[in-house]
Design a protein around this motif. Structure first.
Motif, PDB file in Angstrom:
ATOM      1  N   ARG A  52      13.895  -7.762  -8.362  1.00 12.67           N
ATOM      2  CA  ARG A  52      13.121  -8.536  -9.326  1.00 12.67           C
ATOM      3  C   ARG A  52      13.961  -8.654 -10.588  1.00 12.67           C
ATOM      4  O   ARG A  52      14.311  -7.643 -11.200  1.00 12.67           O
ATOM      5  CB  ARG A  52      11.773  -7.863  -9.644  1.00 12.67           C
ATOM      6  N   GLY A  53      14.336  -9.873 -10.950  1.00 12.73           N
ATOM      7  CA  GLY A  53      15.163 -10.061 -12.132  1.00 12.73           C
ATOM      8  C   GLY A  53      16.524  -9.412 -11.942  1.00 12.73           C
ATOM      9  O   GLY A  53      17.201  -9.621 -10.939  1.00 12.73           O
ATOM     10  N   ASP A  54      16.919  -8.570 -12.908  1.00 10.28           N
ATOM     11  CA  ASP A  54      18.228  -7.921 -12.830  1.00 10.28           C
ATOM     12  C   ASP A  54      18.147  -6.507 -12.278  1.00 10.28           C
ATOM     13  O   ASP A  54      19.100  -5.729 -12.397  1.00 10.28           O
ATOM     14  CB  ASP A  54      18.895  -7.890 -14.209  1.00 10.28           C
ATOM     15  N   SER A  55      17.002  -6.153 -11.645  1.00 11.07           N
ATOM     16  CA  SER A  55      16.801  -4.790 -11.161  1.00 11.07           C
ATOM     17  C   SER A  55      16.353  -4.775  -9.708  1.00 11.07           C
ATOM     18  O   SER A  55      15.838  -5.761  -9.180  1.00 11.07           O
ATOM     19  CB  SER A  55      15.747  -4.076 -12.026  1.00 11.07           C
ATOM     20  N   MET A  56      16.576  -3.616  -9.076  1.00  9.80           N
ATOM     21  CA  MET A  56      16.047  -3.357  -7.738  1.00  9.80           C
ATOM     22  C   MET A  56      14.893  -2.371  -7.895  1.00  9.80           C
ATOM     23  O   MET A  56      15.038  -1.312  -8.527  1.00  9.80           O
ATOM     24  CB  MET A  56      17.124  -2.763  -6.833  1.00  9.80           C
ATOM     25  N   TYR A  57      13.747  -2.730  -7.340  1.00 10.70           N
ATOM     26  CA  TYR A  57      12.563  -1.893  -7.430  1.00 10.70           C
ATOM     27  C   TYR A  57      12.334  -1.174  -6.107  1.00 10.70           C
ATOM     28  O   TYR A  57      12.500  -1.756  -5.028  1.00 10.70           O
ATOM     29  CB  TYR A  57      11.346  -2.733  -7.814  1.00 10.70           C
ATOM     30  N   PHE A  58      11.932   0.099  -6.211  1.00 16.26           N
ATOM     31  CA  PHE A  58      11.727   0.954  -5.049  1.00 16.26           C
ATOM     32  C   PHE A  58      10.282   1.440  -5.020  1.00 16.26           C
ATOM     33  O   PHE A  58       9.691   1.731  -6.070  1.00 16.26           O
ATOM     34  CB  PHE A  58      12.662   2.164  -5.104  1.00 16.26           C
ATOM     35  N   PHE A  59       9.745   1.562  -3.812  1.00 13.92           N
ATOM     36  CA  PHE A  59       8.366   2.001  -3.614  1.00 13.92           C
ATOM     37  C   PHE A  59       8.345   3.028  -2.485  1.00 13.92           C
ATOM     38  O   PHE A  59       8.934   2.810  -1.428  1.00 13.92           O
ATOM     39  CB  PHE A  59       7.471   0.804  -3.267  1.00 13.92           C
ATOM     40  N   GLY A  60       7.648   4.141  -2.694  1.00 14.18           N
ATOM     41  CA  GLY A  60       7.564   5.176  -1.686  1.00 14.18           C
ATOM     42  C   GLY A  60       8.499   6.341  -2.007  1.00 14.18           C
ATOM     43  O   GLY A  60       9.099   6.388  -3.076  1.00 14.18           O
ATOM     44  N   PRO A  61       8.596   7.303  -1.038  1.00 17.52           N
ATOM     45  CA  PRO A  61       8.033   7.224   0.312  1.00 17.52           C
ATOM     46  C   PRO A  61       6.519   7.366   0.318  1.00 17.52           C
ATOM     47  O   PRO A  61       5.964   8.214  -0.363  1.00 17.52           O
ATOM     48  CB  PRO A  61       8.708   8.411   1.029  1.00 17.52           C
ATOM     49  N   SER A  62       5.890   6.510   1.101  1.00 20.50           N
ATOM     50  CA  SER A  62       4.446   6.528   1.224  1.00 20.50           C
ATOM     51  C   SER A  62       4.061   5.990   2.592  1.00 20.50           C
ATOM     52  O   SER A  62       4.871   5.351   3.273  1.00 20.50           O
ATOM     53  CB  SER A  62       3.807   5.669   0.124  1.00 20.50           C
ATOM     54  N   ALA A  63       2.836   6.264   2.996  1.00 17.11           N
ATOM     55  CA  ALA A  63       2.351   5.744   4.267  1.00 17.11           C
ATOM     56  C   ALA A  63       2.270   4.224   4.201  1.00 17.11           C
ATOM     57  O   ALA A  63       1.842   3.670   3.179  1.00 17.11           O
ATOM     58  CB  ALA A  63       0.981   6.328   4.593  1.00 17.11           C
ATOM     59  N   PRO A  64       2.680   3.521   5.247  1.00 16.17           N
ATOM     60  CA  PRO A  64       2.627   2.062   5.205  1.00 16.17           C
ATOM     61  C   PRO A  64       1.197   1.554   5.287  1.00 16.17           C
ATOM     62  O   PRO A  64       0.328   2.185   5.888  1.00 16.17           O
ATOM     63  CB  PRO A  64       3.425   1.652   6.451  1.00 16.17           C
ATOM     64  N   ALA A  65       0.958   0.411   4.669  1.00 18.29           N
ATOM     65  CA  ALA A  65      -0.358  -0.206   4.770  1.00 18.29           C
ATOM     66  C   ALA A  65      -0.641  -0.650   6.195  1.00 18.29           C
ATOM     67  O   ALA A  65      -1.791  -0.699   6.628  1.00 18.29           O
ATOM     68  CB  ALA A  65      -0.452  -1.396   3.822  1.00 18.29           C
ATOM     69  N   MET A  66       0.431  -0.991   6.921  1.00 17.21           N
ATOM     70  CA  MET A  66       0.317  -1.367   8.322  1.00 17.21           C
ATOM     71  C   MET A  66       1.618  -0.998   9.017  1.00 17.21           C
ATOM     72  O   MET A  66       2.665  -0.934   8.380  1.00 17.21           O
ATOM     73  CB  MET A  66       0.037  -2.868   8.477  1.00 17.21           C
ATOM     74  N   GLN A  67       1.543  -0.714  10.308  1.00 15.58           N
ATOM     75  CA  GLN A  67       2.737  -0.425  11.082  1.00 15.58           C
ATOM     76  C   GLN A  67       3.189  -1.678  11.817  1.00 15.58           C
ATOM     77  O   GLN A  67       2.398  -2.572  12.094  1.00 15.58           O
ATOM     78  CB  GLN A  67       2.469   0.697  12.088  1.00 15.58           C
ATOM     79  N   GLY A  68       4.486  -1.747  12.122  1.00 14.04           N
ATOM     80  CA  GLY A  68       4.970  -2.851  12.922  1.00 14.04           C
ATOM     81  C   GLY A  68       5.830  -3.823  12.156  1.00 14.04           C
ATOM     82  O   GLY A  68       6.519  -3.465  11.205  1.00 14.04           O
ATOM     83  N   LEU A  69       5.765  -5.085  12.560  1.00 15.11           N
ATOM     84  CA  LEU A  69       6.704  -6.093  12.081  1.00 15.11           C
ATOM     85  C   LEU A  69       6.335  -6.699  10.737  1.00 15.11           C
ATOM     86  O   LEU A  69       7.133  -7.424  10.158  1.00 15.11           O
ATOM     87  CB  LEU A  69       6.821  -7.215  13.122  1.00 15.11           C
ATOM     88  N   GLU A  70       5.152  -6.420  10.237  1.00 15.67           N
ATOM     89  CA  GLU A  70       4.721  -6.983   8.965  1.00 15.67           C
ATOM     90  C   GLU A  70       4.433  -5.871   7.971  1.00 15.67           C
ATOM     91  O   GLU A  70       4.008  -4.778   8.346  1.00 15.67           O
ATOM     92  CB  GLU A  70       3.483  -7.867   9.163  1.00 15.67           C
ATOM     93  N   SER A  71       4.667  -6.158   6.693  1.00 17.73           N
ATOM     94  CA  SER A  71       4.496  -5.152   5.641  1.00 17.73           C
ATOM     95  C   SER A  71       3.922  -5.775   4.384  1.00 17.73           C
ATOM     96  O   SER A  71       4.073  -6.972   4.139  1.00 17.73           O
ATOM     97  CB  SER A  71       5.849  -4.511   5.278  1.00 17.73           C
ATOM     98  N   THR A  72       3.279  -4.944   3.600  1.00 20.45           N
ATOM     99  CA  THR A  72       2.963  -5.278   2.221  1.00 20.45           C
ATOM    100  C   THR A  72       3.535  -4.166   1.351  1.00 20.45           C
ATOM    101  O   THR A  72       3.813  -3.065   1.818  1.00 20.45           O
ATOM    102  CB  THR A  72       1.451  -5.399   1.977  1.00 20.45           C
ATOM    103  N   ILE A  73       3.729  -4.462   0.075  1.00 22.03           N
ATOM    104  CA  ILE A  73       4.299  -3.482  -0.843  1.00 22.03           C
ATOM    105  C   ILE A  73       3.174  -2.796  -1.593  1.00 22.03           C
ATOM    106  O   ILE A  73       2.357  -3.445  -2.240  1.00 22.03           O
ATOM    107  CB  ILE A  73       5.252  -4.153  -1.846  1.00 22.03           C
ATOM    108  N   ALA A  74       3.150  -1.458  -1.533  1.00 20.37           N
ATOM    109  CA  ALA A  74       2.226  -0.673  -2.343  1.00 20.37           C
ATOM    110  C   ALA A  74       2.923  -0.345  -3.653  1.00 20.37           C
ATOM    111  O   ALA A  74       3.936   0.355  -3.680  1.00 20.37           O
ATOM    112  CB  ALA A  74       1.827   0.598  -1.607  1.00 20.37           C
ATOM    113  N   THR A  75       2.413  -0.848  -4.764  1.00 18.06           N
ATOM    114  CA  THR A  75       3.137  -0.778  -6.032  1.00 18.06           C
ATOM    115  C   THR A  75       2.798   0.458  -6.865  1.00 18.06           C
ATOM    116  O   THR A  75       3.273   0.594  -7.986  1.00 18.06           O
ATOM    117  CB  THR A  75       2.840  -2.028  -6.870  1.00 18.06           C
TER     118      THR A  75
END
Length: 228
Positions: A102-125
């Protein structure tokens, strides 16, 4: 908990993580993502210099020219890099570490349980941390909550004689040269690095590690997912 738009997998690479160094690589030969901003070249997973930590490294976009003045225009804001961690050996992610520009930075999230498993994801902020994206003249490493982060260009560490490999496959050569010619020498990749305490990963499967049965083992893989 806020969540981003849906991301769907377009490329991935995997490896099993013990308490030793392991690598998986996929240079050049992934047609679905070859030459795109989602092209994963390498995944490294190893114990940190601090033996209480793990280090994960995802490299993307191989064969970049050295001395590229900035990579803010190269990391893609629509591509989510996701480190997936399986802690019970069922080959499904139990924890994720996500990274997105985002912009001039890299944002990291987790480690945390995923909202869903498999091929699709959402970001928990709710666990957002960040580091300014480094350039060749401005190297940035951020430490937050016991974790360290880096994102930026690095010389490609992977050694492989790709031309000779193709010659062997086509039958015009019968063996590799010794020494070979490093196809990736002098080229850059974009690296995303996270170091974090092992204590952030509960569980871990015991009894299956062939080197140390009592040492927990995690299956880990990395995916590139594009916003839908």
């Amino acid at each position: 908990m806020k969540k981003s738009k849906l991301f769907a997998v377009i490329g991935g690479i995997g490896v099993a993580v013990l308490s030793i160094f392991l690598i998986s690589a996929d240079h050049i030969d992934a047609p679905a993502v070859q030459g795109t901003t989602a092209d994963i070249t390498d995944f490294y997973a190893f114990q940190g210099q601090n033996s209480s930590n793990f280090v994960f490294v995802a490299n993307v976009q191989g064969l970049l020219p050295p001395g590229q003045p900035t990579d803010e225009a190269v990391f893609d804001e629509t591509v989510l890099l996701e480190f997936n961690i399986d802690s019970n050996n069922d080959l499904k992610e139990d924890y994720v570490i996500q990274a997105i520009k985002r912009g001039d930075s890299m944002y990291f999230f987790g480690p945390s349980a995923p909202a869903m498993q498999g091929l699709e994801s959402t970001i928990a902020t709710s666990t957002r941390r960040s580091v300014k994206i480094s350039t060749k003249d401005d190297v940035q490493i951020t430490e937050q909550d016991g974790m360290k982060f880096f994102a930026g260009p690095r010389e490609d560490p992977f050694f492989f004689d790709f031309n000779q490999y193709n010659a062997v496959l086509s039958g015009t050569a019968s063996s590799f040269n010794n020494p070979g010619m490093d196809t990736f020498a002098g080229t850059n990749v974009l690296s995303v690095v996270v170091e974090f305490p092992k204590s952030m990963l509960p569980g871990g499967t015991t009894g299956v590690n062939p080197f140390a049965a009592s040492t927990p083992m995690y299956n880990v893989w990395v995916e590139a997912k594009r916003k839908q």
